[in-house]
Design an enzyme around this catalytic site. Structure first.
Site, PDB file in Angstrom:
ATOM      1  N   ASP A  18       0.828  -1.216   0.000  1.00  0.00           N
ATOM      2  CA  ASP A  18       0.000   0.000   0.000  1.00  0.00           C
ATOM      3  C   ASP A  18       0.861   1.264   0.000  1.00  0.00           C
ATOM      4  O   ASP A  18       1.996   1.258   0.457  1.00  0.00           O
ATOM      5  CB  ASP A  18      -0.905  -0.017   1.243  1.00  0.00           C
ATOM      6  CG  ASP A  18      -2.037   0.983   1.132  1.00  0.00           C
ATOM      7  OD1 ASP A  18      -2.364   1.415   0.010  1.00  0.00           O
ATOM      8  OD2 ASP A  18      -2.599   1.340   2.181  1.00  0.00           O
ATOM      9  N   ARG A  72       0.277   7.702  -2.651  1.00  0.00           N
ATOM     10  CA  ARG A  72       0.824   8.768  -1.793  1.00  0.00           C
ATOM     11  C   ARG A  72       2.307   8.972  -2.061  1.00  0.00           C
ATOM     12  O   ARG A  72       2.811  10.090  -2.012  1.00  0.00           O
ATOM     13  CB  ARG A  72       0.569   8.417  -0.306  1.00  0.00           C
ATOM     14  CG  ARG A  72      -0.841   8.746   0.146  1.00  0.00           C
ATOM     15  CD  ARG A  72      -1.175   8.072   1.441  1.00  0.00           C
ATOM     16  NE  ARG A  72      -1.452   6.656   1.227  1.00  0.00           N
ATOM     17  CZ  ARG A  72      -1.438   5.741   2.177  1.00  0.00           C
ATOM     18  NH1 ARG A  72      -1.123   6.077   3.420  1.00  0.00           N
ATOM     19  NH2 ARG A  72      -1.731   4.485   1.891  1.00  0.00           N
ATOM     20  N   ARG A 129      -0.434   9.092  -9.906  1.00  0.00           N
ATOM     21  CA  ARG A 129      -0.476   7.847  -9.139  1.00  0.00           C
ATOM     22  C   ARG A 129       0.183   6.669  -9.856  1.00  0.00           C
ATOM     23  O   ARG A 129       0.812   5.822  -9.233  1.00  0.00           O
ATOM     24  CB  ARG A 129      -1.933   7.500  -8.808  1.00  0.00           C
ATOM     25  CG  ARG A 129      -2.606   8.495  -7.877  1.00  0.00           C
ATOM     26  CD  ARG A 129      -4.061   8.108  -7.638  1.00  0.00           C
ATOM     27  NE  ARG A 129      -4.171   6.783  -7.061  1.00  0.00           N
ATOM     28  CZ  ARG A 129      -4.047   6.532  -5.761  1.00  0.00           C
ATOM     29  NH1 ARG A 129      -3.836   7.505  -4.911  1.00  0.00           N
ATOM     30  NH2 ARG A 129      -4.153   5.294  -5.321  1.00  0.00           N
ATOM     31  N   HIS A 164       2.618   3.311  -8.880  1.00  0.00           N
ATOM     32  CA  HIS A 164       2.366   1.883  -9.124  1.00  0.00           C
ATOM     33  C   HIS A 164       3.567   1.242  -9.822  1.00  0.00           C
ATOM     34  O   HIS A 164       3.942   0.108  -9.523  1.00  0.00           O
ATOM     35  CB  HIS A 164       1.096   1.697  -9.946  1.00  0.00           C
ATOM     36  CG  HIS A 164      -0.150   2.121  -9.219  1.00  0.00           C
ATOM     37  ND1 HIS A 164      -0.402   1.761  -7.909  1.00  0.00           N
ATOM     38  CD2 HIS A 164      -1.218   2.882  -9.608  1.00  0.00           C
ATOM     39  CE1 HIS A 164      -1.574   2.279  -7.530  1.00  0.00           C
ATOM     40  NE2 HIS A 164      -2.074   2.967  -8.541  1.00  0.00           N
ATOM     41  N   TRP A 223     -11.797  -1.953  -7.997  1.00  0.00           N
ATOM     42  CA  TRP A 223     -12.537  -1.595  -9.227  1.00  0.00           C
ATOM     43  C   TRP A 223     -13.231  -0.243  -9.089  1.00  0.00           C
ATOM     44  O   TRP A 223     -13.647   0.350 -10.085  1.00  0.00           O
ATOM     45  CB  TRP A 223     -13.606  -2.649  -9.548  1.00  0.00           C
ATOM     46  CG  TRP A 223     -13.062  -4.007  -9.857  1.00  0.00           C
ATOM     47  CD1 TRP A 223     -13.096  -5.094  -9.033  1.00  0.00           C
ATOM     48  CD2 TRP A 223     -12.427  -4.452 -11.069  1.00  0.00           C
ATOM     49  NE1 TRP A 223     -12.515  -6.182  -9.651  1.00  0.00           N
ATOM     50  CE2 TRP A 223     -12.100  -5.816 -10.907  1.00  0.00           C
ATOM     51  CE3 TRP A 223     -12.109  -3.829 -12.284  1.00  0.00           C
ATOM     52  CZ2 TRP A 223     -11.464  -6.572 -11.894  1.00  0.00           C
ATOM     53  CZ3 TRP A 223     -11.480  -4.572 -13.274  1.00  0.00           C
ATOM     54  CH2 TRP A 223     -11.168  -5.920 -13.070  1.00  0.00           C
ATOM     55  N   LEU A 238      10.980 -20.404  -3.668  1.00  0.00           N
ATOM     56  CA  LEU A 238       9.971 -19.510  -3.098  1.00  0.00           C
ATOM     57  C   LEU A 238       8.635 -19.645  -3.831  1.00  0.00           C
ATOM     58  O   LEU A 238       8.606 -19.693  -5.060  1.00  0.00           O
ATOM     59  CB  LEU A 238      10.459 -18.056  -3.220  1.00  0.00           C
ATOM     60  CG  LEU A 238       9.485 -16.977  -2.727  1.00  0.00           C
ATOM     61  CD1 LEU A 238       9.467 -16.933  -1.204  1.00  0.00           C
ATOM     62  CD2 LEU A 238       9.865 -15.604  -3.294  1.00  0.00           C
ATOM     63  N   SER A 297      -8.084  -4.508   5.024  1.00  0.00           N
ATOM     64  CA  SER A 297      -8.681  -4.203   3.713  1.00  0.00           C
ATOM     65  C   SER A 297      -9.064  -5.464   2.935  1.00  0.00           C
ATOM     66  O   SER A 297      -8.776  -5.587   1.741  1.00  0.00           O
ATOM     67  CB  SER A 297      -7.738  -3.326   2.887  1.00  0.00           C
ATOM     68  OG  SER A 297      -7.486  -2.109   3.546  1.00  0.00           O
ATOM     69  N   GLU A 357       0.573 -12.677  12.909  1.00  0.00           N
ATOM     70  CA  GLU A 357       1.096 -11.472  13.548  1.00  0.00           C
ATOM     71  C   GLU A 357       0.996 -10.342  12.537  1.00  0.00           C
ATOM     72  O   GLU A 357       1.166 -10.561  11.332  1.00  0.00           O
ATOM     73  CB  GLU A 357       2.559 -11.681  13.964  1.00  0.00           C
ATOM     74  CG  GLU A 357       2.744 -12.732  15.033  1.00  0.00           C
ATOM     75  CD  GLU A 357       2.088 -12.337  16.356  1.00  0.00           C
ATOM     76  OE1 GLU A 357       2.125 -11.144  16.705  1.00  0.00           O
ATOM     77  OE2 GLU A 357       1.531 -13.224  17.019  1.00  0.00           O
TER      78      GLU A 357
END
Ligand code: IPE
Ligand code: IPE
Ligand code: MG
Length: 230
Positions: free
Chosen positions: A13, A17, A26, A30, A62, A124, A185, A196
């Site tokens: 997130d 900002r 923005r 991203h 969306w 991974l 969210s 945690e």
């Protein structure tokens, strides 16, 4: 170094900002977020992480302007096209959670290709949550349970878990949220029952191996009781 967190789930997130802080649109944030993802995927295995699940696009995202949604879809395609070969060489296995059929066909194709290409890898596990919502996942699971005429008496926590998108993936040990926000969210609502939670102040584009290590160090100091007395 192994901090004992097999599965780390990250809520990526703060891209918007981060961009706004430098007077950029923005989408620039991203793109920088995609670079942060590249860094974190590289850093995770040496920190003992076996499963890294990243929240890339929620069922609520969306609601954003169509241009931003389109840019996020394009970035996923760009990431998969530019990164899958390299991830494959690094033995990373790629998986996706979320409702895929609502995504643009090109996204679905690249996702399927990445899954197929890396299916045999034992390094991974990179789980990308795309058009994912914890509530939506549970609704889809319940629908399939009812359609399959599953006997009510047979439904237990393991059965529900097996119907979720994360079937076969252990529950997250640690959830990291970037950008200081203190909420889930709609991320992995069922799976995070005893995870945690670590909130990092950095915006996601500023994440690197050091931030991940700090989060894991904090995790290793926690006492997990799972409702018992420790
Ligand atoms: C995270 O950054 C990326 C997605 C949710 C797709 P945001 O786009 O939410 O950035 P902020 O939270 O507005 O800064
Ligand atoms: C969560 O971030 C979703 C992803 C990181 C993909 P949001 O920015 O969408 O969450 P809210 O709206 O701040 O809760
Ligand atoms: Mg946000």
């Amino acid at each position: 170094m192994n901090y004992g967190a097999r599965h780390v789930a990250i809520i990526m997130d703060g891209n918007g900002r981060w961009a706004a802080a430098q007077g950029e649109p923005r989408v620039v944030g991203h793109r920088a977020g995609m670079e942060a993802l590249r860094r974190i995927v590289r850093a995770a295995p040496s920190l003992g992480v076996e499963y890294l699940s990243v929240y890339a696009f929620s069922t609520e995202n969306w609601k954003r302007p169509a241009e931003e949604v389109a840019a996020l879809m394009d970035l996923l395609v760009e990431y998969l096209r530019s990164e899958t070969d390299e991830l494959d060489r690094e033995h990373v296995r790629m998986l996706f959670i979320g409702e895929r059929t609502a995504l643009p066909p090109v996204c679905q194709e690249e996702m399927e290709r990445a899954v197929r290409r890396t299916a045999g890898n034992t390094g991974l596990k990179l789980v990308i949550a795309m058009n994912y919502g914890g509530r939506d996942e549970i609704v889809r699971a319940v629908r399939r349970m009812i359609k399959g005429e599953l006997d009510a008496g047979r439904v237990d926590e393991d059965v529900v878990g097996a119907y979720l998108d994360t079937a076969g993936i252990p529950d997250p040990d640690l959830v990291i949220r970037a950008s200081g926000e203190m909420r889930l969210s709609n991320y992995m609502l069922w799976q995070t029952a005893y995870a945690e939670i670590y909130v990092a102040p950095q915006y996601w584009p500023d994440f690197d191996g050091d931030v991940l290590r700090q989060a894991l160090e904090a995790f290793s100091q926690r006492e997990r009781r799972f409702g018992g007395l420790g």
